[in-house]
Write an enzyme that holds these catalytic residues in place. Sequence first.
Site, PDB file in Angstrom:
ATOM      1  N   GLN A  15      89.259  53.911  75.304  1.00  7.79           N
ATOM      2  CA  GLN A  15      87.774  53.523  74.899  1.00  7.79           C
ATOM      3  C   GLN A  15      87.904  51.831  74.772  1.00  7.79           C
ATOM      4  O   GLN A  15      86.705  51.619  75.156  1.00  7.79           O
ATOM      5  CB  GLN A  15      87.467  54.222  73.779  1.00  7.79           C
ATOM      6  CG  GLN A  15      86.037  54.263  73.301  1.00  7.79           C
ATOM      7  CD  GLN A  15      85.476  55.625  74.343  1.00  7.79           C
ATOM      8  OE1 GLN A  15      85.816  56.653  74.291  1.00  7.79           O
ATOM      9  NE2 GLN A  15      84.165  54.831  74.852  1.00  7.79           N
TER      10      GLN A  15
ATOM     11  N   LYS B 211      87.567  50.467  78.252  1.00  9.38           N
ATOM     12  CA  LYS B 211      86.272  51.103  78.805  1.00  9.38           C
ATOM     13  C   LYS B 211      85.073  50.312  78.472  1.00  9.38           C
ATOM     14  O   LYS B 211      84.089  49.990  78.961  1.00  9.38           O
ATOM     15  CB  LYS B 211      86.140  52.479  78.642  1.00  9.38           C
ATOM     16  CG  LYS B 211      84.941  53.270  79.285  1.00  9.38           C
ATOM     17  CD  LYS B 211      84.726  54.839  78.540  1.00  9.38           C
ATOM     18  CE  LYS B 211      86.129  55.511  78.778  1.00  9.38           C
ATOM     19  NZ  LYS B 211      85.677  56.816  78.546  1.00  9.38           N
TER      20      LYS B 211
ATOM     21  N   ASN C 148      79.100  68.918  80.179  1.00  9.71           N
ATOM     22  CA  ASN C 148      78.060  67.850  80.514  1.00  9.71           C
ATOM     23  C   ASN C 148      78.370  66.887  81.938  1.00  9.71           C
ATOM     24  O   ASN C 148      77.645  66.683  82.525  1.00  9.71           O
ATOM     25  CB  ASN C 148      78.165  67.128  79.046  1.00  9.71           C
ATOM     26  CG  ASN C 148      77.302  65.533  79.080  1.00  9.71           C
ATOM     27  OD1 ASN C 148      77.567  64.831  79.572  1.00  9.71           O
ATOM     28  ND2 ASN C 148      75.893  65.861  78.638  1.00  9.71           N
TER      29      ASN C 148
ATOM     30  N   LYS D 141      87.701  56.676  68.368  1.00 12.07           N
ATOM     31  CA  LYS D 141      87.443  58.065  68.714  1.00 12.07           C
ATOM     32  C   LYS D 141      87.791  58.949  67.513  1.00 12.07           C
ATOM     33  O   LYS D 141      88.717  58.591  66.592  1.00 12.07           O
ATOM     34  CB  LYS D 141      88.740  58.305  69.716  1.00 12.07           C
ATOM     35  CG  LYS D 141      88.298  59.563  70.695  1.00 12.07           C
ATOM     36  CD  LYS D 141      87.247  59.092  71.774  1.00 12.07           C
ATOM     37  CE  LYS D 141      86.942  60.550  72.504  1.00 12.07           C
ATOM     38  NZ  LYS D 141      86.013  60.197  73.669  1.00 12.07           N
TER      39      LYS D 141
ATOM     40  N   SER E 231      75.246  54.986  75.623  1.00 10.55           N
ATOM     41  CA  SER E 231      75.287  54.844  74.091  1.00 10.55           C
ATOM     42  C   SER E 231      75.106  53.455  73.482  1.00 10.55           C
ATOM     43  O   SER E 231      74.443  53.279  72.489  1.00 10.55           O
ATOM     44  CB  SER E 231      76.697  55.476  73.748  1.00 10.55           C
ATOM     45  OG  SER E 231      76.659  56.787  73.624  1.00 10.55           O
TER      46      SER E 231
ATOM     47  N   THR F 252      77.127  59.917  81.917  1.00  8.26           N
ATOM     48  CA  THR F 252      78.437  59.917  82.416  1.00  8.26           C
ATOM     49  C   THR F 252      78.593  60.310  83.896  1.00  8.26           C
ATOM     50  O   THR F 252      79.186  59.809  84.614  1.00  8.26           O
ATOM     51  CB  THR F 252      79.274  60.719  81.399  1.00  8.26           C
ATOM     52  OG1 THR F 252      79.121  60.292  80.142  1.00  8.26           O
ATOM     53  CG2 THR F 252      80.830  60.335  81.713  1.00  8.26           C
TER      54      THR F 252
ATOM     55  N   GLY G 165      79.214  61.940  71.105  1.00 11.87           N
ATOM     56  CA  GLY G 165      79.584  63.271  71.461  1.00 11.87           C
ATOM     57  C   GLY G 165      81.045  63.107  72.278  1.00 11.87           C
ATOM     58  O   GLY G 165      81.192  62.189  72.965  1.00 11.87           O
ATOM     59  N   ASP G 166      81.696  64.306  72.450  1.00  5.51           N
ATOM     60  CA  ASP G 166      82.897  64.524  73.453  1.00  5.51           C
ATOM     61  C   ASP G 166      82.798  66.025  73.839  1.00  5.51           C
ATOM     62  O   ASP G 166      81.866  66.658  73.156  1.00  5.51           O
ATOM     63  CB  ASP G 166      84.024  63.728  72.803  1.00  5.51           C
ATOM     64  CG  ASP G 166      84.950  63.579  74.058  1.00  5.51           C
ATOM     65  OD1 ASP G 166      85.074  62.923  75.063  1.00  5.51           O
ATOM     66  OD2 ASP G 166      86.018  64.426  73.944  1.00  5.51           O
TER      67      ASP G 166
ATOM     68  N   LYS H 230      83.200  52.051  68.717  1.00  5.41           N
ATOM     69  CA  LYS H 230      82.599  52.945  69.387  1.00  5.41           C
ATOM     70  C   LYS H 230      83.264  54.128  70.253  1.00  5.41           C
ATOM     71  O   LYS H 230      84.236  53.555  71.089  1.00  5.41           O
ATOM     72  CB  LYS H 230      81.411  52.216  70.538  1.00  5.41           C
ATOM     73  CG  LYS H 230      80.357  53.030  71.036  1.00  5.41           C
ATOM     74  CD  LYS H 230      79.145  52.999  70.411  1.00  5.41           C
ATOM     75  CE  LYS H 230      78.353  54.182  70.973  1.00  5.41           C
ATOM     76  NZ  LYS H 230      78.597  55.525  70.024  1.00  5.41           N
TER      77      LYS H 230
END
Length: 443
Positions: free
Chosen positions: A111, A114, A240, A126, A375, A209, A165-166, A90
């Site tokens: 990630q 996290k 964002n 990623k 997410s 976030t 997204g990123d 993810k």
Amino acid sequence: MLNLKSFIDYVESQNPHEPEFLQAVTEVVEDLIPYINEHHPEYADLKILERLVEPERVVSFRVAWLDDNNKVQVNKGYRVQMNSAIGPYKGGLRFSPTVNLSILKFLAFEQVFKNALTSLPIGGGKGGSNFDPKGKSDNEIMRFCQAFMTELYRHIGSETDVPAGDIGVGGREIGYLFGQYKRIQNNFTGVLTGKGVHWGGSYIRPEATGYGLLYFVQNIFENNCDSLEGKVITISGAGNVAFYAAEKALLFGAKVVTLSNSTGTIYDQDGFSREKLTHIAKLGRNLADYVEKYPAATFHPRQKPWQFACDIALPCATQNELDEDDATTLVQNGCICVAEGANMPSTAEAIKVFHDAKIAFAPGKAANAGGVAVSGLEMSQNSIGQQWSTSKVDDRLKNIMNNIYKTCLRYGKESDGYINYLKGANLGGFIKVAEAMKAQGVL
Ligand code: NDP
């Protein structure tokens, strides 16, 4: 016994010319190696660290698409599937000309920790492309997303790998990517998160976030019997994360005085109001125009926000945007807390300045985990065919951020009482992943 220098030399030799990846690994293993040597020598025998720094799979592919002039364009596409010990891969997709394998590997590595910190069953990954969405028409974005998914679809799935997204990938792009996946697979499934709320998305995902970042910062201040009321905050970025961080900061009674992008920084010493934030959103990337409507503010072309005095700094733009000099300036100007909305925005030297000054430093892998947490909640809602209310998702987000804070506190408290949130996040995330890897055998 693991040796820090030998391990970093090993990683460098295996991953030459990947400075961001090496930086992210170094930042983590500096905390992990002493801990493993003292408490878990069996992890060294099982080569847990050597396995953690080697992606389970890296997919690299060509993305060919037609621009509005019917000219063929070619970009690189990637998906780094880093670690699936605690759940499906993810992590977001980034579309930016700066994308390369070093950056995606550092992001995927971060990630893993996290996602483990959220306590949700999600592994780390990623992906992205060196495609530059800036200046592209809506149709070009759609054709690019369709071409990207035409290859990516075979590597992902709701139980395998769930991208989001990123930078450069927001709701519009997720829509085009999802549409193409559905068309190819003839299957409406939760294969991407960040979807629109009317077709499988979760409430609060766009905000998560930035909101989560402020929930984490609130914990830091409450732990010191203080609050965010009246605190002056500088924020970098105007995307964002930055935007919703600013919005939540206002709700907590703080005064946000900067937002920025690659064109420069707005400094509004009176602080942004909701009305001003709405106006900034309308300006798009033309932040310089802000001073036309609000002449008391100033715009600083190509400058970062860290020169302005603040109590709290929230870097929310991109990696390595805050260096040693910026950190020194922040500390000299009285900043007492830095919390990362972006991924690895502070350089290693900057972090050292914060730690030496004993100010609170919250790393992105803990402080910006709210996005991936929601997410994960979107995945849960998709799998049971439900949509939870805004307040339910927000409550869960708050709860997750509070728990991440407690984990950081548990593993990060040093003998002099200083809380090293970076160490806390590294150890808290690692232990969960390492135990799962140990239980699942050598693979
Ligand atoms: P966006 O694309 O929405 O916004 C990024 C913002 O940062 C833009 O204002 C952009 O300005 C600015 N920016 C990017 N590069 C630079 C630079 N070199 N110098 C100055 N400004 C820059 O991205 P997000 O807000 O989604 O992401 C921001 C950061 O947060 C990234 O590090 C991302 O990985 C991280 N993150 C995002 C999550 C999410 O849920 N979106 C979750 C967790 C982390 P410009 O338009 O001029 O380029």
